[in-house]
Scaffold this motif. Structure first.
Motif, short mmCIF file in Angstrom:
data_model
loop_
_atom_site.label_atom_id
_atom_site.label_comp_id
_atom_site.label_asym_id
_atom_site.label_seq_id
_atom_site.Cartn_x
_atom_site.Cartn_y
_atom_site.Cartn_z
N PHE A 409 22.24 39.75 40.96
CA PHE A 409 23.16 40.48 40.43
C PHE A 409 23.01 41.12 40.39
N SER A 410 24.09 42.16 39.87
CA SER A 410 23.63 43.70 40.01
C SER A 410 25.13 43.99 39.43
N PRO A 411 24.90 44.22 37.98
CA PRO A 411 26.12 45.22 36.55
C PRO A 411 26.87 45.26 37.84
N ASN A 412 28.11 45.62 37.69
CA ASN A 412 28.91 46.58 37.97
C ASN A 412 29.74 48.17 37.10
N ARG A 413 30.87 47.99 37.08
CA ARG A 413 31.47 49.03 36.35
C ARG A 413 32.13 48.37 35.79
N THR A 414 32.37 47.24 35.71
CA THR A 414 33.63 46.35 34.69
C THR A 414 32.91 45.11 34.14
N TYR A 415 30.93 45.45 34.06
CA TYR A 415 30.40 44.53 33.51
C TYR A 415 31.09 44.76 31.96
N ASP A 416 31.38 45.42 31.58
CA ASP A 416 31.28 45.43 29.76
C ASP A 416 32.39 45.83 29.53
N TYR A 417 33.75 45.17 30.53
CA TYR A 417 35.31 45.75 29.70
C TYR A 417 35.14 43.98 29.31
N PRO A 418 36.16 44.10 28.56
CA PRO A 418 36.39 43.45 27.60
C PRO A 418 36.87 42.09 28.01
N ASP A 420 39.20 38.83 28.86
CA ASP A 420 40.72 38.17 28.68
C ASP A 420 40.98 37.43 27.37
N PHE A 421 41.98 37.87 26.90
CA PHE A 421 42.31 37.35 25.38
C PHE A 421 43.88 36.80 25.77
N ALA A 422 44.18 35.82 24.85
CA ALA A 422 45.42 35.24 24.62
C ALA A 422 46.41 35.27 23.34
N ILE A 423 47.51 36.26 23.17
CA ILE A 423 48.49 36.30 22.71
C ILE A 423 50.00 34.97 23.08
N GLY A 424 50.10 35.17 22.35
CA GLY A 424 51.79 35.02 22.00
C GLY A 424 51.67 34.09 23.28
N GLY A 425 51.54 33.16 24.33
CA GLY A 425 51.46 32.78 24.94
C GLY A 425 51.19 33.13 26.42
N PHE A 426 50.50 33.86 26.29
CA PHE A 426 49.97 35.15 27.60
C PHE A 426 48.90 35.15 27.95
N LEU A 427 48.62 35.09 28.85
CA LEU A 427 46.34 35.72 28.83
C LEU A 427 46.21 37.15 29.46
N PHE A 428 45.86 38.18 29.04
CA PHE A 428 45.45 39.58 29.15
C PHE A 428 44.45 39.88 29.31
N GLY A 429 43.79 40.66 30.61
CA GLY A 429 43.04 40.72 31.36
C GLY A 429 43.19 42.04 31.96
N PHE A 430 41.80 43.10 31.94
CA PHE A 430 41.83 44.33 32.40
C PHE A 430 40.89 44.01 33.73
N ASN A 431 41.76 44.60 34.92
CA ASN A 431 41.33 44.04 36.23
C ASN A 431 40.61 45.84 36.54
N SER A 432 40.42 45.18 38.22
CA SER A 432 38.79 46.02 38.35
C SER A 432 38.63 47.11 38.30
N ASP A 433 40.48 47.45 38.29
CA ASP A 433 40.21 49.17 38.50
C ASP A 433 40.71 49.98 36.69
N GLY A 434 40.22 48.89 35.47
CA GLY A 434 40.69 48.82 34.23
C GLY A 434 41.99 48.50 33.67
N VAL A 435 42.95 48.14 34.65
CA VAL A 435 44.34 48.47 33.80
C VAL A 435 44.39 47.14 33.14
N LEU A 436 45.17 47.22 31.53
CA LEU A 436 45.36 46.64 31.20
C LEU A 436 47.08 45.47 31.77
#
Length: 504
Positions: A409-418, A420-436
């Motif tokens: 394993f070698s950490p890539n550029r997304t390693y430090d991305y936040p 996933d988090f849940a709000i109001g019945g939905f799960l949010f998360g950043f994709n590999s291009d940094g888009v929420l």
């Protein structure tokens, strides 16, 4: 005699003595060789099972899988005599150089590697029969671009020289290939056989097409059995499992979106990283992990390495029950259900204090799903403690190297991305291009809002999504809002813009 020379001659004498097997060594080596000879004569692995190390492997196969392969070799390889040529000890490993004969004629010479108790670890000949040569130069065989669709790795594959490429999800948690029946008809795949698969609570009839050639870039994988399904992951034509990763050292680079295949041999990792032991006891990769639901209470487990799963980590019911994970301070953020191998289970999702692949640095405050009890799953024995999915795996570039029985394993550029988090019945998360993005629903569909899985989030409470990527304190502040707080989410989907109010 001069003591200096006397001691030198004594050392020489000891060296000469150690170059020849002692009577005890001869007996141990003799028993091992006798077992091998009997194995070939009887055409089954039973005579040597007691002489196999717990680390015994053949090429990429370990544990039960390796014994099955050994039975195949014993049944097909012609040999009626085995003799010892030489023996040496290197560290804790004993190397026995063997000659194999058939009908009195020398057939081949090979190295057998055993532990200190003369239990077999691996045999060069057996490895080479299944495509692994440890002594050759490791060369790049193919470099294949991939795309990310719904967070999954998608490869273009052709079958039987049909010009239409198929989009197959790369799934390390599967050991075969599956194609949608609709696509199978388009490329002329015919059902050649069917069989019943028994799962808990049901018998499922599965259809297969046999004898196919699957092309991955310029590499051809022949005599492939392909399962035909009515329904698979939306937007994909099927899945391709870990078969090619058993034949080649496989490097997945998320930064470059490239999958590279190398011959076994003197391969060197390109980047600094960490290697984790991996086994393949039953067709899927399993690695050790350390889970802490609360900081001072780590538990060890063995987890499937599953690039075809869209979560970060799920702990299976037997592991949860044994370690009392649901009552160890775990705070569920939402609940749901999952189905695996015909077993339906209620689940609770929240955060674990930490998780690490074996000895690697821990990933802190990580989303996790725990299987609860009820019904058939109380007696379910999956053989593993849980499954690691692509939402965690994709934070690393990784190399599957079954010659060394490890994943690097070698950490890539997304390693430090936040996370996933849940709000109001939905799960949010950043994709590999940094888009929420909206990853999934955490409860039943909310008809009062426009949000759907796959929507791109522009802002939350007036803060641009990019701010949460760069400043984790802002996300911590958002998530610490009191229960019942209104959360305003602006998003885009299918070219249209939406503004929704969720209740935390």
């Amino acid at each position: 005699m001069n003591k200096r020379y006397q001691s030198g001659l004594l050392g020489l004498a000891l060296s000469l003595l150690s170059a020849f097997p002692t009577p005890a060594q001869e007996r141990s080596a003799a028993v091992l060789i006798s077992g091998l000879k009997t194995m070939f004569i009887q055409n089954n692995a039973e005579p040597v099972k007691s002489q196999l190390s717990t680390e015994f492997s053949i090429a990429a196969y370990t544990h039960e899988s390796a014994i099955k392969v050994l039975n195949i070799i014993a049944g097909r390889y012609e040999c009626d005599s085995v003799s010892l040529v030489a023996e040496q000890t290197v560290g804790t490993i004993k190397k026995l150089q063997l000659k194999l004969y058939d009908k009195g004629l020398l057939k081949t010479e090979t190295g057998l590697y055993a532990d200190q108790n003369y239990r077999i670890c691996y045999v060069d000949l057996f490895d080479q029969l299944y495509g692994m040569n440890r002594y050759q130069s490791s060369k790049l065989k193919a470099k294949i671009p991939f795309e990310i669709h719904d967070g999954f790795i998608v490869l273009q594959v052709k079958i039987n020289n049909h010009p239409l490429p198929l989009r197959l999800m790369f799934d390390t948690g599967a050991d075969g290939i599956a194609v949608l029946k609709e696509k199978a008809e388009q490329i002329g795949l015919k059902e050649t056989t069917s069989q019943n698969a028994s799962v808990v609570g049901a018998d499922v009839k599965m259809s297969f097409s046999q004898g196919n050639v699957v092309y991955l870039d310029s590499l051809a994988f022949r005599d492939q059995k392909i399962a035909l399904f009515n329904e698979l992951h939306k937007g994909m034509d099927g899945i391709i499992g870990n078969g090619f990763t058993r034949r080649y050292i496989t490097k997945v680079d998320f930064d470059q979106k490239e999958l590279s295949l190398y011959d076994y041999g003197d391969y060197q990792y390109e980047k600094v990283g960490a290697s984790v032991p991996v086994s393949m006891p039953s067709g899927v990769y399993v690695i050790p992990g350390i889970l802490s639901i609360t900081a001072p209470k780590p538990v060890n487990g063995n987890f499937v390495f599953d690039s075809g799963a869209g979560y970060q980590l799920i702990a299976f019911r037997p592991f949860v029950k044994k370690n009392r994970l649901l009552v160890s301070g775990f705070k569920a953020e939402y609940n749901g259900s999952t189905s695996s191998m015909g077993v339906s289970s209620p689940t609770f999702s929240g955060k674990a204090a930490a998780f690490s692949f074996s000895h690697m640095p821990a990933v802190n405050d990580m989303p996790i799903t725990l299987m609860a009890g009820g019904g058939a799953n109380e007696n379910w024995d999956p053989g593993f403690d849980g499954s690691i999915g692509l939402r965690l795996i994709s934070r690393y570039n990784f190399t599957i190297n079954m010659q060394k029985k490890e994943i690097h394993f070698s950490p890539n550029r997304t390693y430090d991305y936040p996370h996933d988090f849940a709000i109001g019945g939905f799960l949010f998360g950043f994709n590999s291009d940094g888009v929420l993005e909206v990853q999934s629903l955490t409860s039943g569909e909310n008809m009062k809002v426009s949000l759907k899985p796959g929507a791109k989030v522009k802002s939350i409470n007036g803060l641009a999504a990019a701010i949460f990527l760069k400043d984790k304190k802002q996300l911590t502040k958002l998530m610490s809002s009191p229960v019942g707080t209104d959360i305003v989410v602006e998003s885009t989907q299918n070219g249209m813009s939406f503004k929704d109010v969720l209740v935390k």
